[in-house]
Design a protein around this motif. Structure first.
Motif, PDB file in Angstrom:
ATOM      1  N   ALA A  95       0.876  -1.758  -0.097  1.00 36.32           N
ATOM      2  CA  ALA A  95       0.305  -0.299   0.342  1.00 36.32           C
ATOM      3  C   ALA A  95       0.690   1.190  -0.018  1.00 36.32           C
ATOM      4  CB  ALA A  95      -0.506  -0.045   0.699  1.00 36.32           C
ATOM      5  N   GLU A  96       2.077   0.880   0.664  1.00 33.36           N
ATOM      6  CA  GLU A  96       2.968   2.498   1.138  1.00 33.36           C
ATOM      7  C   GLU A  96       3.327   3.777  -0.623  1.00 33.36           C
ATOM      8  OE1 GLU A  96       6.497   2.081   4.074  1.00 33.36           O
ATOM      9  OE2 GLU A  96       4.410   1.796   5.424  1.00 33.36           O
ATOM     10  N   LYS A  97       3.685   1.679  -1.467  1.00 34.35           N
ATOM     11  CA  LYS A  97       4.613   1.460  -2.164  1.00 34.35           C
ATOM     12  C   LYS A  97       3.863   2.796  -3.735  1.00 34.35           C
ATOM     13  CE  LYS A  97       8.573  -1.197  -2.203  1.00 34.35           C
ATOM     14  NZ  LYS A  97       9.206  -2.581  -2.013  1.00 34.35           N
ATOM     15  N   ARG A  98       2.805   1.541  -3.419  1.00 35.85           N
ATOM     16  CA  ARG A  98       1.643   2.318  -4.739  1.00 35.85           C
ATOM     17  C   ARG A  98       1.250   4.013  -4.075  1.00 35.85           C
ATOM     18  NH1 ARG A  98      -3.196  -0.586  -6.290  1.00 35.85           N
ATOM     19  NH2 ARG A  98      -3.456  -2.542  -5.726  1.00 35.85           N
ATOM     20  N   GLU A  99       0.959   3.768  -3.103  1.00 29.28           N
ATOM     21  CA  GLU A  99       1.064   5.597  -2.570  1.00 29.28           C
ATOM     22  C   GLU A  99       2.465   6.348  -3.567  1.00 29.28           C
ATOM     23  OE1 GLU A  99      -1.868   6.958  -1.274  1.00 29.28           O
ATOM     24  OE2 GLU A  99      -0.633   8.799  -1.929  1.00 29.28           O
ATOM     25  N   ALA A 100       3.711   6.078  -3.150  1.00 32.38           N
ATOM     26  CA  ALA A 100       4.834   6.397  -3.432  1.00 32.38           C
ATOM     27  C   ALA A 100       4.436   6.961  -5.139  1.00 32.38           C
ATOM     28  CB  ALA A 100       5.594   5.846  -2.368  1.00 32.38           C
ATOM     29  N   LEU A 101       4.096   5.128  -5.568  1.00 35.56           N
ATOM     30  CA  LEU A 101       4.289   5.604  -7.451  1.00 35.56           C
ATOM     31  C   LEU A 101       3.046   6.307  -7.885  1.00 35.56           C
ATOM     32  CD1 LEU A 101       5.862   1.788  -7.086  1.00 35.56           C
ATOM     33  CD2 LEU A 101       7.407   3.762  -7.863  1.00 35.56           C
ATOM     34  N   SER A 102       1.999   6.713  -6.762  1.00 35.32           N
ATOM     35  CA  SER A 102       1.021   7.287  -7.503  1.00 35.32           C
ATOM     36  C   SER A 102       0.769   8.242  -9.264  1.00 35.32           C
ATOM     37  CB  SER A 102      -0.250   7.544  -6.424  1.00 35.32           C
ATOM     38  OG  SER A 102       0.579   8.561  -6.260  1.00 35.32           O
ATOM     39  N   ALA A 103       2.088   9.501  -8.544  1.00 34.72           N
ATOM     40  CA  ALA A 103       1.825   9.756  -9.940  1.00 34.72           C
ATOM     41  C   ALA A 103       2.428   9.242 -10.989  1.00 34.72           C
ATOM     42  CB  ALA A 103       2.754  10.906  -9.650  1.00 34.72           C
ATOM     43  N   LEU A 104       3.620   8.099 -10.891  1.00 37.05           N
ATOM     44  CA  LEU A 104       4.596   7.594 -12.372  1.00 37.05           C
ATOM     45  C   LEU A 104       3.340   6.698 -12.883  1.00 37.05           C
ATOM     46  CD1 LEU A 104       7.677   7.241 -11.428  1.00 37.05           C
ATOM     47  CD2 LEU A 104       6.515   8.396 -13.328  1.00 37.05           C
ATOM     48  N   ALA A 105       2.754   5.871 -11.590  1.00 40.84           N
ATOM     49  CA  ALA A 105       2.069   4.414 -12.148  1.00 40.84           C
ATOM     50  C   ALA A 105      -0.023   4.784 -11.414  1.00 40.84           C
ATOM     51  CB  ALA A 105       2.682   3.356 -11.359  1.00 40.84           C
ATOM     52  N   PRO A 106      -0.369   5.512 -12.151  1.00 36.01           N
ATOM     53  CA  PRO A 106      -2.379   5.402 -11.233  1.00 36.01           C
ATOM     54  C   PRO A 106      -2.733   4.588 -11.894  1.00 36.01           C
ATOM     55  CG  PRO A 106      -1.557   7.146 -13.985  1.00 36.01           C
ATOM     56  CD  PRO A 106      -0.495   6.792 -13.379  1.00 36.01           C
ATOM     57  N   GLU A 107      -3.450   4.222 -10.882  1.00 37.18           N
ATOM     58  CA  GLU A 107      -4.144   2.763 -11.055  1.00 37.18           C
ATOM     59  C   GLU A 107      -3.524   1.497 -11.602  1.00 37.18           C
ATOM     60  OE1 GLU A 107      -8.675   3.012 -12.501  1.00 37.18           O
ATOM     61  OE2 GLU A 107      -7.770   4.110 -13.531  1.00 37.18           O
ATOM     62  N   PRO A 108      -2.462   1.076 -10.680  1.00 37.54           N
ATOM     63  CA  PRO A 108      -1.753  -0.377 -11.216  1.00 37.54           C
ATOM     64  C   PRO A 108      -2.897  -1.426 -10.824  1.00 37.54           C
ATOM     65  CG  PRO A 108      -0.428   0.771  -9.075  1.00 37.54           C
ATOM     66  CD  PRO A 108      -1.980   1.607  -9.336  1.00 37.54           C
ATOM     67  N   VAL A 109      -2.113  -2.389 -11.398  1.00 34.92           N
ATOM     68  CA  VAL A 109      -2.942  -3.799 -11.077  1.00 34.92           C
ATOM     69  C   VAL A 109      -1.357  -4.707 -10.459  1.00 34.92           C
ATOM     70  CG1 VAL A 109      -3.470  -5.746 -12.247  1.00 34.92           C
ATOM     71  CG2 VAL A 109      -4.463  -3.597 -13.208  1.00 34.92           C
ATOM     72  N   ALA A 110      -1.989  -5.068  -9.004  1.00 37.35           N
ATOM     73  CA  ALA A 110      -0.893  -6.023  -8.129  1.00 37.35           C
ATOM     74  C   ALA A 110      -1.413  -7.473  -8.682  1.00 37.35           C
ATOM     75  CB  ALA A 110      -0.938  -5.380  -6.924  1.00 37.35           C
ATOM     76  N   VAL A 111       0.448  -7.854  -9.022  1.00 37.46           N
ATOM     77  CA  VAL A 111       0.149  -9.465  -8.776  1.00 37.46           C
ATOM     78  C   VAL A 111       1.253 -10.256  -8.945  1.00 37.46           C
ATOM     79  CG1 VAL A 111      -1.445  -9.071 -11.296  1.00 37.46           C
ATOM     80  CG2 VAL A 111       0.970  -8.968 -11.738  1.00 37.46           C
ATOM     81  N   SER A 112       1.423 -11.376  -8.252  1.00 38.00           N
ATOM     82  CA  SER A 112       2.335 -11.953  -8.283  1.00 38.00           C
ATOM     83  C   SER A 112       2.409 -12.918  -9.343  1.00 38.00           C
ATOM     84  CB  SER A 112       2.731 -12.909  -6.891  1.00 38.00           C
ATOM     85  OG  SER A 112       3.399 -14.138  -7.153  1.00 38.00           O
ATOM     86  N   ALA A 113       2.743 -13.073 -10.540  1.00 42.15           N
ATOM     87  CA  ALA A 113       3.205 -14.422 -12.087  1.00 42.15           C
ATOM     88  C   ALA A 113       3.954 -15.633 -11.244  1.00 42.15           C
ATOM     89  CB  ALA A 113       3.647 -13.519 -12.450  1.00 42.15           C
ATOM     90  N   ARG A 114       4.532 -15.039 -10.161  1.00 40.26           N
ATOM     91  CA  ARG A 114       4.648 -16.697 -10.572  1.00 40.26           C
ATOM     92  C   ARG A 114       3.633 -17.987  -9.639  1.00 40.26           C
ATOM     93  NH1 ARG A 114       8.698 -17.973  -4.975  1.00 40.26           N
ATOM     94  NH2 ARG A 114       6.888 -17.347  -4.538  1.00 40.26           N
ATOM     95  N   ASP A 115       2.976 -16.773  -8.665  1.00 45.91           N
ATOM     96  CA  ASP A 115       1.743 -17.626  -7.939  1.00 45.91           C
ATOM     97  C   ASP A 115       0.222 -17.775  -8.394  1.00 45.91           C
ATOM     98  OD1 ASP A 115       4.091 -18.009  -6.116  1.00 45.91           O
ATOM     99  OD2 ASP A 115       3.078 -16.864  -4.811  1.00 45.91           O
ATOM    100  N   GLY A 116       0.090 -16.286  -9.587  1.00 49.22           N
ATOM    101  CA  GLY A 116      -0.828 -16.856 -10.286  1.00 49.22           C
ATOM    102  C   GLY A 116      -1.829 -15.001  -9.051  1.00 49.22           C
ATOM    103  N   ILE A 117      -1.452 -14.998  -8.136  1.00 51.77           N
ATOM    104  CA  ILE A 117      -2.201 -13.567  -7.485  1.00 51.77           C
ATOM    105  C   ILE A 117      -2.487 -12.625  -8.194  1.00 51.77           C
ATOM    106  CG2 ILE A 117      -2.559 -12.240  -5.173  1.00 51.77           C
ATOM    107  CD1 ILE A 117      -0.316 -14.123  -3.831  1.00 51.77           C
ATOM    108  N   GLY A 118      -3.820 -12.236  -8.369  1.00 54.29           N
ATOM    109  CA  GLY A 118      -4.207 -11.356  -9.132  1.00 54.29           C
ATOM    110  C   GLY A 118      -3.931 -11.448 -10.444  1.00 54.29           C
TER     111      GLY A 118
END
Ligand SMILES: Nc1nc2c(ncn2[C@@H]2O[C@H](COP(=O)(O)OP(=O)(O)OP(=O)(O)O)[C@@H](O)[C@H]2O)c(=O)[nH]1
Ligand SMILES: [Mg+2]
Length: 432
Positions: A330-353
């Motif tokens: 959540a902190e990182k999302r917030e810190a990156l919000s200007a560069l990456a608005p509305e990102p999708v969080a995933v784990s490609a390895r585990d298939g989450i998200g």
């Protein structure tokens, strides 16, 4: 191969993590490093004392190569070679990256691109020697001879022949993209810094579907996309088919970005990124488990590369969330919000998200249109109906006495193609 790392920065403390990773990717074993914070020395890059220290370390460790994270000019390379023990090779960040690319190049296109980059690197060096020889200011400098002038001509000839061949390959690829669009595929491209997890995500998105081979339309479809914890695992492009809602999507994985690439290297590889620049949607993959400053820097590098020519919408994918806690994310999302608005969080390895990502891809791609066509019954009607089946999601087909009603949804280009073919059928039925 045993190597020593060298790095100079204008100020602050030199970070050698990335150049070490690059060295490892080229199969070097790093035995030590010499770093310095000061302005560049025109003759040796490092200050004289540091350069001697480097030579001593190379001798003591029996190193076969010295790898600079800086860009070395031709004279610096030459002078360092004189200072270092006999036989020690001098590389810089760019020749190292080129060496990695050379090792990974499998396709004709990738091999030509590597050769082009090598020649572009060599050309100004040979030209410098030739012009020095002509002025005879430095007789014998760097071993001059007639060889250099003929080498200069050969390089220029070869560069122009490679360019021609690459252009032909690019035209073929462009035609392939157009055929794919026309037959109803949405094109999604994966982009991102090297090692972000693009190839892992590609396998995840395409996992449920077999790659249905159609050699003519998809000669680059592959069953595997290699993933490894090293930089530049993927060099050429790999395309796989994925199902997103009712859509047929082709996802293309390609070479990763890295900061500080000189223009001759970027130029040689830029058509590798055509699949990114010409996509309907770009997924920008980020390794969110890294320190925030690093993510920030890498995102900026990616944006610089993308915004140069990209036209498609970009969705940022924060990957590797299995490696961090929820509040940290959540902190990182917030810190990156200007560069990456509305990102999708995933784990490609585990298939989450990944399901959420599929929904998002579906929403971002051009909307499908609904259409209902009435087709006269002619010899060609069934071939159009089966074409619609292949390229659209068919809701209903009703056969009447002398016509066929088809309801379907598809991307706009498919709907307009179906309409115009229906018009041709009607015209043929009227005249016949
Ligand atoms: N923990 C974790 N590791 C991941 C995840 N996704 C990828 N990785 C690992 O990260 C490393 C790089 O993954 P790749 O898929 O090869 O990355 P890439 O972006 O294709 O890299 P290049 O082809 O080198 O540009 C591999 O060791 C993967 O196993 C993830 O969701 N979680
Ligand atoms: Mg890869």
């Amino acid at each position: 191969m045993r190597a020593i790392i060298a790095k100079r920065v204008d100020s602050g403390s030199p970070d050698t993590a990335e150049i070490r990773e690059l060295a490892r990717a080229a199969d070097y074993e790093v035995l030590g490093e010499v770093t310095q914070s000061r302005s560049a020395d025109p003759a040796l890059q490092l200050g004289e004392g540091k350069a001697e220290e480097l030579a001593e370390l190379a001798a003591a460790t029996d190193a076969e190569a010295v790898i600079f994270d800086n860009r070395l000019g031709p004279y610096q390379t030459y002078n360092l070679g004189q200072l270092l023990p006999e036989g020690v090779e001098v590389l810089d960040r760019f020749t190292l990256i080129l060496e990695i690319f050379g090792q990974r190049a499998r396709t004709r296109k990738a091999q030509l691109q590597v050769e082009l980059a090598e020649l572009r690197y060599e050309l100004p060096r040979v030209e410098a020697k030739v012009s020095l020889a002509k002025r005879e200011e430095h007789p014998g400098f760097m071993g001059l001879g007639e060889y250099d002038e003929s080498r200069e001509r050969d390089i220029k000839d070869r560069i122009s022949r490679i360019r021609d061949e690459l252009e032909r390959i690019e035209r073929t690829e462009e035609q392939r993209r157009e055929r794919r669009r026309a037959s109803g595929f949405d094109l999604v491209a994966l982009a991102g810094y090297t090692n972000a997890g693009k190839s892992t995500l590609l396998r995840r998105l395409a996992a449920e579907l077999d790659v249905e081979e159609n050699a003519e339309l998809h000669p680059d479809l592959e069953a595997t996309a290699e993933s490894e914890d090293r930089l530049f695992t993927t060099l050429g492009t790999t395309t796989r088919r994925a199902e997103v809602g009712v859509r047929d999507v082709l996802v293309t994985d390609t070479v990763g970005f890295i900061s500080d690439l000189p223009h001759w290297l970027v130029e040689s590889f830029k058509s590798t990124l055509d699949s990114v620049y010409r996509a309907d949607l770009v997924l920008l993959v980020v390794d969110v488990s890294e320190p925030i400053e690093e993510i920030h820097e890498k995102l900026v590098t990616c944006h610089d590369t993308l915004y140069e020519r990209n036209e498609a919408p970009i969705v940022t994918v924060l990957n590797k969330i299995d490696r961090l806690e929820e509040d940290e994310l959540a902190e990182k999302r917030e810190a990156l919000s200007a560069l990456a608005p509305e990102p999708v969080a995933v784990s490609a390895r585990d298939g989450i998200g990944v399901d959420r990502l599929r929904d998002r891809i579906d929403r971002e791609l051009p909307d499908w249109e609904r259409e209902r066509l009435v087709l006269p019954m002619t010899d060609d009607t069934m071939s159009l109906v089966s074409w619609i089946h292949d390229n659209a999601a068919v809701d209903d087909v009703t056969y009447g006495e002398d016509d066929v009603h088809v309801s379907f949804s598809a991307r706009p280009s498919v709907v307009s193609r179906a309409r115009s073919r229906a018009g041709e059928l009607a015209a043929a039925a009227d005249s016949g």
